[in-house]
Design a protein around this motif. Sequence first.
Motif, PDB file in Angstrom:
ATOM      1  N   GLN B   2      46.772  40.991  40.197  1.00  0.00           N
ATOM      2  CA  GLN B   2      46.612  39.577  40.507  1.00  0.00           C
ATOM      3  C   GLN B   2      45.281  39.355  41.234  1.00  0.00           C
ATOM      4  O   GLN B   2      44.779  40.236  41.912  1.00  0.00           O
ATOM      5  CB  GLN B   2      47.759  39.112  41.394  1.00  0.00           C
ATOM      6  CG  GLN B   2      49.103  39.089  40.680  1.00  0.00           C
ATOM      7  CD  GLN B   2      50.220  38.654  41.602  1.00  0.00           C
ATOM      8  OE1 GLN B   2      50.010  38.596  42.818  1.00  0.00           O
ATOM      9  NE2 GLN B   2      51.359  38.342  41.063  1.00  0.00           N
ATOM     10  N   GLU B   3      44.773  38.135  41.097  1.00  0.00           N
ATOM     11  CA  GLU B   3      43.499  37.779  41.733  1.00  0.00           C
ATOM     12  C   GLU B   3      43.512  38.115  43.227  1.00  0.00           C
ATOM     13  O   GLU B   3      42.570  38.671  43.780  1.00  0.00           O
ATOM     14  CB  GLU B   3      43.259  36.264  41.614  1.00  0.00           C
ATOM     15  CG  GLU B   3      43.255  35.731  40.215  1.00  0.00           C
ATOM     16  CD  GLU B   3      41.937  35.980  39.516  1.00  0.00           C
ATOM     17  OE1 GLU B   3      41.019  35.196  39.713  1.00  0.00           O
ATOM     18  OE2 GLU B   3      41.833  36.997  38.780  1.00  0.00           O
ATOM     19  N   PHE B   4      44.654  37.743  43.847  1.00  0.00           N
ATOM     20  CA  PHE B   4      44.799  37.912  45.275  1.00  0.00           C
ATOM     21  C   PHE B   4      44.707  39.388  45.679  1.00  0.00           C
ATOM     22  O   PHE B   4      44.037  39.746  46.655  1.00  0.00           O
ATOM     23  CB  PHE B   4      46.161  37.334  45.671  1.00  0.00           C
ATOM     24  CG  PHE B   4      46.489  37.452  47.113  1.00  0.00           C
ATOM     25  CD1 PHE B   4      45.694  36.829  48.061  1.00  0.00           C
ATOM     26  CD2 PHE B   4      47.597  38.160  47.518  1.00  0.00           C
ATOM     27  CE1 PHE B   4      46.021  36.923  49.407  1.00  0.00           C
ATOM     28  CE2 PHE B   4      47.922  38.258  48.854  1.00  0.00           C
ATOM     29  CZ  PHE B   4      47.134  37.643  49.799  1.00  0.00           C
ATOM     30  N   GLU B   5      45.362  40.234  44.892  1.00  0.00           N
ATOM     31  CA  GLU B   5      45.325  41.675  45.165  1.00  0.00           C
ATOM     32  C   GLU B   5      43.920  42.208  44.980  1.00  0.00           C
ATOM     33  O   GLU B   5      43.457  43.089  45.714  1.00  0.00           O
ATOM     34  CB  GLU B   5      46.281  42.411  44.217  1.00  0.00           C
ATOM     35  CG  GLU B   5      47.735  42.048  44.404  1.00  0.00           C
ATOM     36  CD  GLU B   5      48.238  42.367  45.807  1.00  0.00           C
ATOM     37  OE1 GLU B   5      47.877  43.445  46.327  1.00  0.00           O
ATOM     38  OE2 GLU B   5      48.947  41.531  46.395  1.00  0.00           O
ATOM     39  N   ILE B   7      41.063  40.580  45.371  1.00  0.00           N
ATOM     40  CA  ILE B   7      40.243  40.179  46.511  1.00  0.00           C
ATOM     41  C   ILE B   7      40.526  41.088  47.699  1.00  0.00           C
ATOM     42  O   ILE B   7      39.610  41.593  48.356  1.00  0.00           O
ATOM     43  CB  ILE B   7      40.528  38.697  46.887  1.00  0.00           C
ATOM     44  CG1 ILE B   7      40.048  37.790  45.763  1.00  0.00           C
ATOM     45  CG2 ILE B   7      39.864  38.337  48.203  1.00  0.00           C
ATOM     46  CD1 ILE B   7      40.538  36.358  45.867  1.00  0.00           C
ATOM     47  N   GLU B  96      36.489  29.922  43.119  1.00  0.00           N
ATOM     48  CA  GLU B  96      37.157  30.780  42.137  1.00  0.00           C
ATOM     49  C   GLU B  96      36.957  32.223  42.533  1.00  0.00           C
ATOM     50  O   GLU B  96      35.992  32.564  43.207  1.00  0.00           O
ATOM     51  CB  GLU B  96      36.607  30.533  40.732  1.00  0.00           C
ATOM     52  CG  GLU B  96      35.093  30.600  40.684  1.00  0.00           C
ATOM     53  CD  GLU B  96      34.527  30.323  39.292  1.00  0.00           C
ATOM     54  OE1 GLU B  96      35.320  30.143  38.361  1.00  0.00           O
ATOM     55  OE2 GLU B  96      33.299  30.318  39.161  1.00  0.00           O
ATOM     56  N   SER B  97      37.886  33.039  42.126  1.00  0.00           N
ATOM     57  CA  SER B  97      37.795  34.461  42.432  1.00  0.00           C
ATOM     58  C   SER B  97      36.701  35.078  41.573  1.00  0.00           C
ATOM     59  O   SER B  97      36.818  35.151  40.357  1.00  0.00           O
ATOM     60  CB  SER B  97      39.146  35.116  42.129  1.00  0.00           C
ATOM     61  OG  SER B  97      38.970  36.476  41.864  1.00  0.00           O
ATOM     62  N   THR B 125      42.530  34.552  52.325  1.00  0.00           N
ATOM     63  CA  THR B 125      41.664  34.068  51.254  1.00  0.00           C
ATOM     64  C   THR B 125      42.374  32.947  50.518  1.00  0.00           C
ATOM     65  O   THR B 125      43.523  33.114  50.119  1.00  0.00           O
ATOM     66  CB  THR B 125      41.334  35.197  50.261  1.00  0.00           C
ATOM     67  OG1 THR B 125      40.922  36.344  50.980  1.00  0.00           O
ATOM     68  CG2 THR B 125      40.221  34.777  49.342  1.00  0.00           C
ATOM     69  N   THR B 126      41.695  31.819  50.374  1.00  0.00           N
ATOM     70  CA  THR B 126      42.306  30.667  49.724  1.00  0.00           C
ATOM     71  C   THR B 126      41.325  30.049  48.747  1.00  0.00           C
ATOM     72  O   THR B 126      40.119  30.335  48.784  1.00  0.00           O
ATOM     73  CB  THR B 126      42.695  29.591  50.756  1.00  0.00           C
ATOM     74  OG1 THR B 126      41.548  29.307  51.573  1.00  0.00           O
ATOM     75  CG2 THR B 126      43.822  30.058  51.656  1.00  0.00           C
ATOM     76  N   LYS B 127      41.848  29.192  47.880  1.00  0.00           N
ATOM     77  CA  LYS B 127      41.041  28.538  46.854  1.00  0.00           C
ATOM     78  C   LYS B 127      40.596  27.164  47.346  1.00  0.00           C
ATOM     79  O   LYS B 127      41.426  26.396  47.848  1.00  0.00           O
ATOM     80  CB  LYS B 127      41.872  28.402  45.588  1.00  0.00           C
ATOM     81  CG  LYS B 127      41.095  27.990  44.378  1.00  0.00           C
ATOM     82  CD  LYS B 127      41.978  28.042  43.133  1.00  0.00           C
ATOM     83  CE  LYS B 127      41.173  27.583  41.926  1.00  0.00           C
ATOM     84  NZ  LYS B 127      41.449  28.416  40.762  1.00  0.00           N
TER      85      LYS B 127
END
Lengths: 316, 316
Positions: B2-5, B7, B96-97, B125-127
């Motif tokens: 996932q994007e979050f992971e 980052i 965006e990531s 981390t947030t969008k």
Amino acid sequence: MQEFELIRSIFQSSVMANTEGRNDILLGIGDDCAQVQIPEGQTLVFSMDTMVEGRHFPFDADPLDIGYRAVATCVSDLAAMGAKPAFFTLGLTMPESDPQWLAAFAEGMAELAEPIGLLLVGGDTTKGPLTITLQVHGYVEKEQTPRRSQAQVGDDIYVTGTLGDAAAAVPIVTGEMHISAARFDYFYDRFWRPSPRLIAGMALKRVVHSMLDVSDGLAQDLQHITTASGVGAKIRLADLPVSDELRDWQPDSAYTLALTGGDDYELCFTAPKSAREEIQLITQTLHLPCTIIGEITESGFEVEGFQGELGGWQHF
Amino acid sequence: MQEFELIRSIFQSSVMANTEGRNDILLGIGDDCAQVQIPEGQTLVFSMDTMVEGRHFPFDADPLDIGYRAVATCVSDLAAMGAKPAFFTLGLTMPESDPQWLAAFAEGMAELAEPIGLLLVGGDTTKGPLTITLQVHGYVEKEQTPRRSQAQVGDDIYVTGTLGDAAAAVPIVTGEMHISAARFDYFYDRFWRPSPRLIAGMALKRVVHSMLDVSDGLAQDLQHITTASGVGAKIRLADLPVSDELRDWQPDSAYTLALTGGDDYELCFTAPKSAREEIQLITQTLHLPCTIIGEITESGFEVEGFQGELGGWQHF
């Protein structure tokens, strides 16, 4: 007065910035840095959370609610560490200096921060799209800090309170859905006024093996525990604690919301079966409902009675 | 992944997140909170700074530069407290990531953070629109913390390094002004790569009466000292330290920029005349230019040789 000074004075004059009687706070708002003397025998725990308008809360929301919820959601991380709230900093980015908005926002923060002894000691205010970053700090004994990584096979899995209400409330607070006034009031509060389980976290820290707060959804958060601990979990959908209000309103989706919906800020923890009596005593004393929903296993992640995709809040 | 992971893995794998050999950091990135054991005899000082794209740095800037400067400007507050850098948290909001952007941003932060022992221990981390909030933390002895409020009448007023270069550089880094390559390189660095005066701050803390870092412009920042201390100041425009490069390029406005321009992150401090020899010894040992620019007076704020409006960076 310059805008900047005005903003600072609003925060500085709030009850939540009053350092009187607090020997740990050596310097609050106003110097290059704040300065804190950590009480003897304690360690410092802290967590930073950023909330963006339109993503974490709806546009044009009541600043009183935004302030309260910002502190509540962030403080919930302290509860999960069994820590005593101590102080916080605020990084506030807002499109224009609006004294009325700021005063209400500060009042909302103070409403929760002041009674729990969480002091505002510093931060930064800048101009830009509404974005709120909080860092909350607490104190806890080194040896009594619950971690995500200490779950053991055979542990009971517990959840405090009920789950699913906040997720169900989202279309109401965004204005996409209209319901009866009584139902609106209940669910509005369940989204905007979560109750961080601070006392429970402090009382349970000696008994639990692992603990976290449910912010992204139970299924996702519980997997943070199993992954960090190198174990598995088996829970039963029908045992998830769901409020009467949610069951009445959405009988078909209540348990799915409880499993995958976020924003409830209840505690999820694991503890050995031998601790059942002690945990019951603690939670009854606190009048806090607490439910065993399953058990830690060797591996895998199984939800008895659930067919579907296990989602959760996506941070990005 | 996932994007979050993704980052998180970029930050977690950076040298600046390596807690090995750091007994003070009990828990870094990955749990509900980070956990720190403050070294015995030390207090914790910390400062939060928010930087918004388009306001604190230009749009589409090099992420390596953004990362370096974010740490540098924030760490400068630790220097002003005479503190030893210890750890920091990062609240990053980005549209965006973008793994490439993130890797360069992390590299820029690490370039300064790693050699000074400033560990990344957590954050969020947030969008959303590019906004960077850093909280930096340091350690300092309770009795040896310079404050803004301790300036005394008769104190010399000192400034380290030179002033005005960063303010002169702004139209260059925003692309509004074009100059020769050699000049560009010098001033580009003066904006993007400030040198927080950490060693000087630690060495001077026992000798000074008051100290801060010059971020919003000397005139404005020095008045923070005089206001907090209930005193006045008299400085001489011609004595302000200005680089040869700035004097060559802008002979007419160099001293005004040194007086009112921000972003230089030098230290301004006051000390009794009896400390002159010791201060000279310290700054010569560190090869750090240090200039007496005036003196603390009973009241008022006077700049000998200056006619005009005393401005400075407006936060809002």
